[in-house]
Structure formats: structure tokens, C-alpha cells
Design a protein around this motif. Structure first.
Motif, PDB file in Angstrom:
ATOM      1  N   LYS A   1       1.608 -10.663   0.699  1.00 20.33           N
ATOM      2  CA  LYS A   1       3.047 -10.437   0.579  1.00 20.33           C
ATOM      3  C   LYS A   1       3.560  -9.392   0.440  1.00 20.33           C
ATOM      4  N   SER A   2       4.435  -8.792   1.448  1.00 19.08           N
ATOM      5  CA  SER A   2       4.770  -7.484   1.646  1.00 19.08           C
ATOM      6  C   SER A   2       5.637  -6.842   0.321  1.00 19.08           C
ATOM      7  N   MET A   3       5.773  -5.834   0.159  1.00 22.73           N
ATOM      8  CA  MET A   3       6.137  -4.841  -1.115  1.00 22.73           C
ATOM      9  C   MET A   3       7.339  -3.919  -0.698  1.00 22.73           C
ATOM     10  N   PRO A   4       8.448  -3.700  -1.533  1.00 21.35           N
ATOM     11  CA  PRO A   4       9.218  -2.800  -1.190  1.00 21.35           C
ATOM     12  C   PRO A   4       9.034  -1.267  -1.627  1.00 21.35           C
ATOM     13  N   LEU A   5       9.204  -0.460  -0.788  1.00 23.14           N
ATOM     14  CA  LEU A   5       9.087   0.997  -1.001  1.00 23.14           C
ATOM     15  C   LEU A   5      10.567   1.649  -0.959  1.00 23.14           C
ATOM     16  N   TYR A   6      11.097   1.709  -2.538  1.00 24.14           N
ATOM     17  CA  TYR A   6      12.506   2.196  -2.498  1.00 24.14           C
ATOM     18  C   TYR A   6      12.964   3.709  -2.240  1.00 24.14           C
ATOM     19  N   LEU A   7      14.099   3.777  -1.544  1.00 26.49           N
ATOM     20  CA  LEU A   7      14.473   5.262  -1.369  1.00 26.49           C
ATOM     21  C   LEU A   7      15.173   5.503  -2.805  1.00 26.49           C
ATOM     22  N   GLN A   8      14.991   6.697  -3.201  1.00 21.99           N
ATOM     23  CA  GLN A   8      15.383   7.078  -4.421  1.00 21.99           C
ATOM     24  C   GLN A   8      16.142   8.322  -4.344  1.00 21.99           C
ATOM     25  N   ALA A   9      16.873   8.738  -5.409  1.00 22.08           N
ATOM     26  CA  ALA A   9      17.783   9.933  -5.716  1.00 22.08           C
ATOM     27  C   ALA A   9      16.828  11.109  -5.591  1.00 22.08           C
TER      28      ALA A   9
ATOM     29  N   THR B   1      22.789  -1.836  -4.038  1.00 20.56           N
ATOM     30  CA  THR B   1      22.768  -1.542  -2.661  1.00 20.56           C
ATOM     31  C   THR B   1      21.408  -0.274  -2.531  1.00 20.56           C
ATOM     32  N   ALA B   2      20.337  -1.124  -2.997  1.00 24.96           N
ATOM     33  CA  ALA B   2      19.072  -0.191  -3.141  1.00 24.96           C
ATOM     34  C   ALA B   2      18.451  -0.313  -1.470  1.00 24.96           C
ATOM     35  N   SER B   3      18.298   0.724  -0.913  1.00 25.84           N
ATOM     36  CA  SER B   3      17.532   1.016   0.389  1.00 25.84           C
ATOM     37  C   SER B   3      16.275   0.713   0.039  1.00 25.84           C
ATOM     38  N   PHE B   4      15.506   0.290   1.083  1.00 21.02           N
ATOM     39  CA  PHE B   4      14.158   0.185   0.911  1.00 21.02           C
ATOM     40  C   PHE B   4      13.282   0.034   2.136  1.00 21.02           C
ATOM     41  N   ILE B   5      12.122   0.235   2.555  1.00 18.17           N
ATOM     42  CA  ILE B   5      11.177  -0.239   3.238  1.00 18.17           C
ATOM     43  C   ILE B   5      10.368  -1.132   3.272  1.00 18.17           C
TER      44      ILE B   5
ATOM     45  N   GLU C   1       9.516  -3.262   7.867  1.00 13.14           N
ATOM     46  CA  GLU C   1      10.762  -3.636   7.825  1.00 13.14           C
ATOM     47  C   GLU C   1      12.011  -2.830   6.962  1.00 13.14           C
ATOM     48  N   ALA C   2      12.927  -2.093   7.892  1.00 14.85           N
ATOM     49  CA  ALA C   2      14.019  -1.420   6.931  1.00 14.85           C
ATOM     50  C   ALA C   2      14.802  -2.221   6.731  1.00 14.85           C
ATOM     51  N   HIS C   3      15.315  -2.095   5.440  1.00 15.44           N
ATOM     52  CA  HIS C   3      16.445  -2.633   4.728  1.00 15.44           C
ATOM     53  C   HIS C   3      17.120  -1.458   4.281  1.00 15.44           C
ATOM     54  N   LEU C   4      18.245  -1.126   5.031  1.00 15.12           N
ATOM     55  CA  LEU C   4      18.961   0.109   4.750  1.00 15.12           C
ATOM     56  C   LEU C   4      20.615  -0.231   4.393  1.00 15.12           C
ATOM     57  N   TRP C   5      20.811   0.132   3.088  1.00 13.02           N
ATOM     58  CA  TRP C   5      22.170  -0.070   2.729  1.00 13.02           C
ATOM     59  C   TRP C   5      22.921   1.655   3.205  1.00 13.02           C
TER      60      TRP C   5
END
Length: 641
Positions: free
Chosen positions: A416-424, A629-633, A502-506
Motif C-alpha cells: 500500500k502506498s504512503m503519503p508524503l506530506y507537504l509541511q510548513a 487541507t493537508a497536501s501530500f504526494i 499521485e498528487a493530492h494538492l490542496w
């Protein structure tokens, strides 16, 4: 008896006079160009026939058949092309078949294959009217011939009229030629036993040549003139400047550039212009969707370059479409190599600054295609030792064999794929952002100063410029105020990816339309002893663009609600890569990739091809990284070895 004797005597006298004349000294002013000259071919190890092969509607197609000398019971390999069959089948004038054909034919020639090239209808030597990538039989083309019927008729003629053959045919071809292979698979002739579509054009709107998720690839305007202004090769649109960035920026919209180049005279440009969204015109031509409901009767190897700068969608999505149907899986295989578009027909030792272990394209032709074709086209040939998926590992510099592809994904895969979160603060983490962190990062996107896709000056004809842009060091934009950069700390353990990120971009915009570009990048250590010049190199391993107006529907675009965080989800190209210890993972986000893709005005207009100068406006773009609204790849993480 006197008359015949007189005739023989007269003939003998005439011959004597002729020989005497030929032996006589020539005048210095004797014309030097004979009425006819025929080069001796006795020493050639092949024969070449040119045939006008009839189709069911009476149109005849120019077909070159190259046969090894003394061939008997030999298999045939067919390529149907819009790029001049005569030229493809005479790459060099030589008495040796291996030198007279393109490099990509080396394994076929060495193993006694008959090689066939054919011009598609309406191009070069073929009769009929040319329609670029004509729609398959269906709603857009209920009864007219296309590349499915033409392939069927061609193969039927070949097995009946090439006596040196064994009546079995394979098809192979890259790009447009890959499209013709897939079209043949929709209703294959019984003699078509094996196929290899390589980087095929499958869906021109979703991610192959013309658009990527709705953003138009402007360089294809030259392809339109090359293909549709003459039966042979047309000419590119005339430029005013060396730098393409300047040319397209000065022109205005993609439509303005097209009109200035005279494309209003070309029917295909009008079709593209009139169908900017993913409507029925594109949907009914999406061959991967047709394959979902079409049994795959012919064993097929799909080929895709991991850095294919033109057709990144077709092979992977076609493979997935067939793989989703259990009954077809035993005929369905995929190979992905470290290549640019159609590099499989050239040497595969390197790509840009990267050197591979041996000639990877030769390995593909010799170790995959030849045994696969032999299995189905030659009597007594052993079964090919093919993995379901043979994917080059672009970090470990080797081939990986997989029983299933992708290895990792969100659902239905082994891992299963895992999220890599964009952070401040420009950070990346496998942990979700905390509530105390800032909610977003922002930049101003200015259509008057779009982010370049390649270092300037960019000229499409410069050596290597087009073929290698996908592996270009991204430091040329890292640090621009309109490019957001997020990065991990140096890795202490390897992180292996095997599948589709896969991009999940807020994101939000102050405008009413916007493009979103996401790049997944491998950042080399600042000091890299193995190759010092690679220190700090930012290697893009997967990137794509998404046009915001299609967030909720590809078919029916709508304005974006201004200053409102909205979720944009889209897949990036497949990867098989390991982020090694000491490397960093980077994600870049921006709103233009120019001039490869046309500029988004950032103000919603009905058709961006017709955007006016006043429609282009600056916009404040925000990428959100807060709870809710957490963006992640989504990374297709597989176990490291």
C-alpha cells in the motif's frame, strides 16, 4: 525459309554494328547521363519489393517488403508508418540487409525475419486521404476505413502474396507507429500472432501528445504542419527568435501562435481548437478505454520510456486496462526502460548526463522482443522468459523483474502506498502536519513571466534539448519566487518506489482558473564522490501538469472559486526508483511549464486557445498544509532490498 534467314542475318548485322559502335572511342561531348542505370545487386544478401497493396475500398498502400536472400518459411514483422516507408526500409544503401534497415531491426535481420514497412493511407507513397490518428470504428467513424481495417487487409495480402513467409506476422512500432499496432489489436487478423506497441499514442488529451490533463502542449503545432500540410513531410512554423520562450510569449495564446503560422488552413487544428475539453471527440478515441472491453487476442508487450517526453500515458494505461480483465492477463506484458521517446530504436547507453549498465535498448530488443516474437512466429522456438513487468531501476542501474505491476498503489496492490506530506517551512514528512503549523505557502504566478520548462534559451532543434529535458537538473528554477520547494532531510535508509505517485494538492488561487505543476525530485548529496559534477543534482523522476478548470469534470470545465482551498488529485508518471541514503526527496509546485504548455490566463475564459491579452492576469497561489487541507504526494513505497 529465305525470310527467316534474311531476318537473322539482318539481326546479326545490327548487333555487330552496335558492338562496333560501343567499342568505338567516345566523344568528350557524349552525354554523361544514360537513359537508365541499374546498380548491380548480385552481391546483396536480401531482395526488396515495393508493392501497392489494395485495401477493401480500392485504395492502394505503398508497402516495402525486405526479404533475406534464400528465405523460406520465414516470419514477417510489419510496421505501419506515417513517416515514409521508403526511407525506413533503406536507411543506407548497402548490400547487407542489417545496414539497409534501421538500427532497431538488428535482431530481426540477424534471425531471418522478413521486414515490412507500409505508409498509412494518404502519406508518402500511399493512395487515399490522410486523417491523423483516425478514430477507430465506432461513433466517430461508423464505416470508413481506419488503421484497424487497413492493418487487417494488409496482413491478409501479405500472407497470400509473400511466398517466402510462413504466414505468421508480428507488428511493432513506436509513437504513431505504436498507435497503428494498437489499432490492429482491436480486430486482429488471424495471422497476427504477436505485437509490441512502443510508447504508443493512446489518449491525446489525458497524457499523450496533445494535452496533459487539459494543458495544451504547444510544440505540437509544428507536428500539425509537419504531418498535414503535405503528403510527405511538411515544414515547421517559421520562428522569429532562437529562444522558444520568447517566440511563444510574444505570440500570445497558443491559438494566436497557430493562426500566425497559418494553421487556420488545417482541419486537424480546427478539431483540436474546437475540443479543448475531454468531450466525446477525445473519449471515443481513447484506446485504453476501448481495450477495457475488447478481449486481447494477441500476446502483447507494451513498452514505455521512464522519461518519455512525448507519450507518457499510452503504454502504462493500456497495460493496466488489459490487466484489469483476468481473461487477458496471460497475454499482457510491459517493459519500461530509462529512455526518452522512441529511444528503443537507437542506442540506450545513456540519457543526458546519466550512463546505464550497457546498451539498455539492445538488451530490450535482444532479450525481450526477439525471444517473444520467436515464440509466436517460429516453429519450435522456446518459450520466452518474460516477466510480467520488466522495469529499469533508475537509481540502482539495473533491470527489475516483477510478477505484478505496479508493486505498490492505493488499493489492490501487493503493498500500500504512503503519503508524503507537504509541511510548513518547506519540509516534507511521512507525518501529517500539526494544527500549530502555518496553513499554507504562497507565491504570485504571473503569466507575463511564466516558469520555463527548460533552461533558457531553449531551441527545439538544439542537440539533445527536446529528448533530455525530463532529466534536466531542476536547480535552474529552484529558488524562483513563483516555485514552491519542499524537501526532506537527508535520508538515512533507502526508500524504494515502484508504481505511480499521485498528487493530492490542496490549493487556492485568487483567480478563477489555474494550472498546477507537481514535480517529484531526487536531490543528490552536495558532495558526490562518484561523479563530483553531480553534487546537488536535482533529478526529476516524475512530474506532470493539471489544468484547474477540470478539477470536478474533464468534460465540463468550470471556474475555480477564488481564494478557496480545493483538492486537486492527479496521477504522475510511473517510477521504479530508490532514494538512496544521503539523498533528499524534493517536491516542487508551480503554475506554469512554459513554453511546452500554453499559459493559463488565470481568469476563466470559454476557450483558452482564444484568450486575449487582457485575460492574462497575475494570481496569488496558495498550497495548503493544514489539518483538513493537508497536501501530500502518495508514494508507491515498496520494501527496500
Amino acid at each position: 525459309m529465305r525470310a527467316p534467314c534474311f531476318a537473322l542475318a539482318a539481326l546479326a548485322a545490327a548487333c555487330s554494328a552496335l558492338f562496333a559502335q560501343s567499342d568505338a572511342p567516345l566523344s568528350p561531348m557524349t552525354p554523361n547521363i544514360p537513359a537508365k542505370f541499374t546498380a548491380p545487386r548480385e552481391a546483396y544478401d536480401y531482395t526488396k519489393r515495393v508493392e501497392m497493396v489494395p485495401m477493401r475500398d480500392g485504395v492502394k498502400l505503398y508497402t516495402v517488403i525486405v526479404v533475406p536472400k534464400n528465405a523460406k518459411n520465414a516470419p514477417m514483422v510489419l510496421t505501419r508508418t506515417p513517416y515514409n516507408a521508403a526511407g525506413r526500409a533503406s536507411a543506407a544503401e548497402s548490400p547487407y540487409m542489417i545496414d539497409a534497415l534501421p538500427l532497431g531491426d538488428d535482431q530481426f535481420v540477424g534471425n531471418g525475419y522478413i521486414r515490412v514497412y507500409q505508409d498509412v493511407r494518404g502519406k508518402y507513397g500511399s493512395e487515399g486521404d490522410y486523417v491523423m490518428t483516425p478514430p477507430p470504428t465506432g461513433p466517430l467513424n461508423p464505416k470508413l476505413p481506419n488503421d484497424t481495417t487497413d492493418a487487417w487487409d494488409t496482413i491478409d495480402w501479405l500472407v497470400k502474396n509473400v511466398p517466402e513467409s510462413n504466414g505468421r506476422v508480428g507488428m511493432i512500432g513506436s509513437s504513431y507507429e505504436g498507435f497503428t499496432v494498437v489499432m490492429a489489436l482491436l480486430d486482429p487478423h488471424p495471422a497476427l500472432k504477436v505485437a509490441a506497441p512502443e510508447s504508443p499514442m493512446i489518449d491525446g488529451w489525458m497524457g499523450d501528445d496533445w494535452f496533459h490533463y487539459g494543458a495544451f502542449r504547444q510544440f505540437n503545432l509544428d507536428y500539425f504542419t509537419d504531418q498535414t500540410t503535405a503528403r510527405g513531410r511538411g515544414k515547421d512554423i517559421v520562428r522569429k527568435n532562437y529562444d522558444e520562450y520568447t517566440n511563444f510569449l510574444e505570440a500570445g495564446s497558443a491559438g494566436d501562435f497557430a493562426r500566425a503560422g497559418g494553421l487556420d488552413q488545417l482541419p486537424y487544428w480546427h478539431l483540436v481548437h474546437d475540443h479543448p475539453a475531454y468531450d466525446s471527440f477525445w473519449q471515443f478515441q481513447a484506446l485504453d478505454q476501448i481495450l477495457k472491453s475488447t478481449p486481447l487476442k494477441v500476446p502483447t508487450v507494451w513498452e514505455q520510456g521512464l522519461w518519455d517526453q512525448e507519450d507518457m500515458w499510452g503504454a502504462t494505461h493500456s497495460f493496466a486496462a488489459v490487466e484489469a480483465t483476468a481473461a487477458n492477463r496471460d497475454k499482457n506484458f510491459i517493459v519500461m526502460g530509462p529512455w526518452f521517446h522512441s529511444q528503443i530504436n537507437r542506442k540506450g547507453l545513456q540519457l543526458g548526463v546519466f550512463n546505464w549498465t550497457g546498451d539498455t535498448t539492445l538488451q530490450y530488443r535482444r532479450d525481450v522482443i526477439l525471444p517473444f516474437f520467436n515464440q509466436y512466429l517460429k516453429d519450435g522456438a522456446p518459450k520466452a522468459d518474460l516477466a510480467k513487468a520488466l522495469i529499469y531501476n533508475t537509481a540502482l542501474n539495473r533491470w527489475d523483474r516483477y510478477a505484478k505491476w505496479p508493486v505498490s498503489c492505493a488499493d489492490g496492490c501487493e503493498y500500500k502506498s504512503m503519503p508524503l506530506y507537504l509541511q510548513a517551512g518547506g519540509k516534507l514528512s511521512l507525518s501529517a502536519p500539526a494544527a500549530a503549523d502555518s496553513k499554507f505557502d504562497e507565491y504570485v504566478s504571473d503569466p507575463a513571466k511564466p516558469v520555463p520548462f527548460s533552461p533558457r534559451p531553449y531551441n527545439k532543434d538544439a542537440e539533445g534539448a527536446w529528448r533530455t529535458w525530463l532529466v534536466r537538473d531542476q536547480r535552474f528554477v529552484d529558488g524562483r519566487p513563483d516555485v514552491l520547494t519542499f524537501e526532506t532531510d537527508p535520508l538515512t535508509e533507502p526508500l524504494r518506489l515502484a508504481g505511480r505517485p499521485e498528487a493530492h494538492l490542496w490549493a487556492s488561487t485568487s483567480g478563477t482558473d489555474s494550472d498546477w505543476v507537481v514535480k517529484l525530485i531526487d536531490v543528490y548529496p552536495g558532495e558526490y564522490a562518484y561523479e563530483p559534477t553531480m553534487g546537488g543534482y536535482e533529478l526529476p523522476i516524475s512530474l506532470d501538469i493539471f489544468r484547474g478548470r477540470y478539477r470536478t469534470s474533464f468534460e465540463k470545465p468550470e471556474p475555480i472559486k477564488a481564494d478557496t482551498p480545493l483538492l486537486y488529485t492527479f496521477g504522475l508518471p510511473m517510477v521504479n526508483h530508490v532514494f538512496l541514503p544521503g539523498h533528499r526527496i524534493m517536491v516542487q509546485v508551480q503554475s506554469s511549464l512554459f513554453p511546452l504548455y500554453d499559459r493559463n490566463p488565470q481568469k476563466f475564459v470559454a476557450n483558452i486557445f482564444d484568450a486575449k491579452a487582457g485575460d492574462y492576469q497575475k494570481a496569488t497561489e496558495r498550497v495548503w498544509h493544514a489539518p483538513g487541507t493537508a497536501s501530500f504526494i502518495e508514494l508507491p513505497i515498496a520494501p527496500a532490498e
